[in-house]
Design an enzyme around this catalytic site. Structure first.
Site: not given
Length: 320
Positions: A58, A128
């Site tokens: 990322e 998450h």
């Protein structure tokens, strides 16, 4: 009237904007196969050069997007998990966000950071399930949180067209929802709130999926109070004028916000109200607890999220 799904609205906005402006491109993991459905069909239509599957880094592809934007492109970066934003916060907050300011406006960085599925994912545990939009608003990054399909479409269009970095958080709880829409959809201006329901007794400021919770509570409490539901839509910049006008009309304010209580958006609304608004009762907020980390057990996951019962109690408290 036509039914528009939330996830379809995001996908359609990308299709429309990429067709309108050939500078728009998409970076992310598995975007060519449209794993999250947000990028579905983009690769087949626009090809390798504009829909780029990236390595699992990322930090690398977020920095790539910054450079592409500085070179004249308009990248949309998709993150499959909201917590990945912590890995790239330096690249976004300290680099992309500041280039325009540090160059006196000579360099623009029009990047859109799109998180399809932010917040609790019903049993996907702590790494998450974060909803970190308050963090981005805190450092001054334009931040949007659409609550409906039409707003998802319109706010994403505006984000892609904006000259500055914009973070778009699409709540996981809304990805499967459908809205009945009429007429042609268009861009929704950043910094413009939406009043979903008018009322006279209490103003409820609600964010993301909490808008739907607030509307359900307002309907259920219709015999007790006339409740106005205001959706800021943009977490930063905030449409304070609309919120102030509503709160001063009703004299009572409750905020329901799916972020951690400490330093969250809900706290900012209450602080501003205390400083600037003319209210007849102390404002209340309904949020996740301080420092909340969503557990794996579904019953515990749901217990930490703001809900209708908590909102009902808060509304009754300001009515006393």
């Amino acid at each position: 009237m036509a039914a528009l799904a939330y996830i379809t609205a995001l996908n359609q906005a990308l299709h429309d904007e990429m067709a309108r402006d050939d500078r728009v491109c998409v970076f992310g993991e598995d975007v060519r196969i449209g794993l999250t459905q947000v990028a579905k069909g983009l690769h087949e239509r626009f090809g390798d050069g504009r829909v780029v599957d990236t390595p699992l880094s990322e930090q690398a592809f977020t920095s790539l997007a910054t450079g592409a934007a500085m070179a004249g492109q308009r990248p949309v970066v998709e993150y499959q998990i909201p917590s990945l934003l912590y890995l790239v916060f330096e690249q976004i907050a300290n680099q992309a966000h500041k280039f325009s300011l540090m160059t006196g406006g000579q360099v623009e960085v029009p990047v859109t950071y799109l998180v399809p599925g932010s917040g609790s994912r019903s049993g996907m545990a702590g790494q998450h399930s974060d909803h970190p939009y308050s963090l981005f608003a805190h450092v001054g990054i334009k931040t949007v949180l659409p609550a409906t399909a039409s707003d998802a479409y319109g706010l994403l269009l505006s984000a892609v067209r904006d000259p500055d970095p914009v973070a778009v958080f699409a709540p996981s709880a809304l990805m499967g929802t459908v809205e009945e829409v009429s007429g042609e959809l268009g861009p929704v201006p950043l910094g413009s709130a939406r009043i979903h329901r008018t009322g006279e007794d209490v103003t409820v400021v609600a964010t993301g999926q909490c808008v739907h919770v607030a509307l359900a509570v307002a309907e259920a409490m219709a015999d007790e109070a006339s409740i106005e539901v205001v959706d800021p839509r943009t977490i930063y910049p905030v449409d304070w004028e609309t919120i102030r006008a509503s709160a001063e009309k009703t004299g009572r304010l409750v905020v329901i916000d799916d972020a951690n209580r400490m330093c969250g958006f809900g706290g900012e609304v209450l602080a501003t109200a205390a400083e600037q608004f003319d209210l007849t009762a102390r404002p209340r907020r309904v949020t996740r607890p301080d420092g909340a980390v969503i557990p794996y057990a579904l019953v515990l996951d749901q217990a930490l999220l703001p809900d209708a019962a908590q909102l009902t109690d808060a509304i009754r408290a300001v009515l006393k």
